[in-house]
Design a protein around this motif. Structure first.
Motif: not given
Length: 305
Positions: A5-9
């Motif tokens: 999720l952090r990568v997508y953000k």
């Protein structure tokens, strides 16, 4: 799952920042197109009247001038190529370079040597990377040319065509630039500037069926041609520079609009993936809580027995 999720953000933030930049570049290019179009329109009356004067002198006298007389066996030609100084304009410079390459092949097939003159860093880089000889080049003004730039370019070209070929001169002068048709259409074209085709020039300047007025020339028609034809070449180059600048801005606007739209689509796609990852993370946490609660309940039931 949290790491994903952090990568997508982070990717959404990066693409959003890029979208802001491309949108700003699109708006800047759109504003510059209008200015370039105004310059093209402002240059037309001078070019039209100058062409009429050149046509009147050339057709109203019997003088043989090197800038209006065809060589019996032309052996050398000069090609002026107009490209851009900056990128991010789609296929603007590459299309002009391809048109120049086709012209070069055509002239070579006619048995003519070609001297290349280039405007714009993109063209200079293309020929420099391939280690091709360039007679002269100019950079730094393609997005906003002035008449002084056209005059600077025209000077060595006129000098080369007035020289004898044995001394490094040329018999013909061609130009390759991008013609501005509309906001959506720009065409890479080539044309011969010198020697002048008097029939074509007369038709462009006066229209079919119109009779040119007769003049007496002082001190002589040749002296008048010496004064007028360099100005004619400068005006042709200046008009080509202005059209090329308008085409460059239009191509950059179109490229930046496409980049902005693609960035928006990518943000939507990444947002869906981020939402799916967050939903999966929440579902996993709920499952873990439910599983933990069930395990505690089973443990409590076993201790009661």
């Amino acid at each position: 799952m949290g790491a994903q999720l952090r990568v997508y953000k982070r990717r959404i933030q990066a693409v959003t920042a890029t979208k802001k930049i491309t949108k700003a570049m699109e708006m800047i290019a759109a504003s510059r197109i209008v200015k370039a179009q105004r310059k093209v329109a402002a240059s037309m009356p001078y070019a039209t009247e100058l062409t009429r004067a050149v046509t009147a002198v050339a057709t109203g006298s019997n003088t043989n001038h090197p800038l209006t007389t065809e060589a019996e066996a032309p052996a050398r030609a000069a090609v002026l190529l107009l490209t851009s100084d900056r990128g991010l304009a789609g296929g603007y410079s590459s299309n002009a370079i391809k048109a120049a390459e086709r012209l070069r092949e055509r002239l070579a097939a006619e048995g003519k040597e070609v001297d290349t003159y280039i405007v714009g860093r993109k063209g200079v880089a293309y020929y420099g990377f391939r280690e091709r000889k360039v007679s002269e080049s100019w950079t730094g003004f393609t997005d906003s040319p002035e008449y002084s730039d056209a005059k600077k370019i025209a000077e060595p070209l006129i000098e080369s065509i007035t020289k004898d070929t044995a001394e490094g001169g040329v018999d013909e002068l061609h130009i390759v630039f991008t013609e501005f048709v509309s906001m959506m259409t720009q065409n890479a074209v080539d044309g011969r500037m010198l020697p002048l085709s008097l029939d074509q020039v007369a038709e462009e300047s006066t229209g079919k069926g119109e009779i040119l007025p007769l003049f007496d020339f002082e001190p002589s028609a040749e002296d008048v041609l010496d004064a007028l034809l360099p100005r004619y070449v400068e005006s042709r180059i200046y008009n080509a520079l202005l059209q090329a600048a308008a085409s460059e801005h239009a191509a950059r606007r179109r490229a930046m609009k496409s980049a902005t739209d693609n960035a928006g689509d990518l943000i939507k796609s990444l947002s869906r993936l981020a939402n799916a990852a967050r939903q999966a993370e929440i579902t996993q946490e709920i499952s873990e809580i439910v599983g933990g609660a069930g395990a505690l309940a089973d443990a409590s039931a076993g201790s009661d027995k």
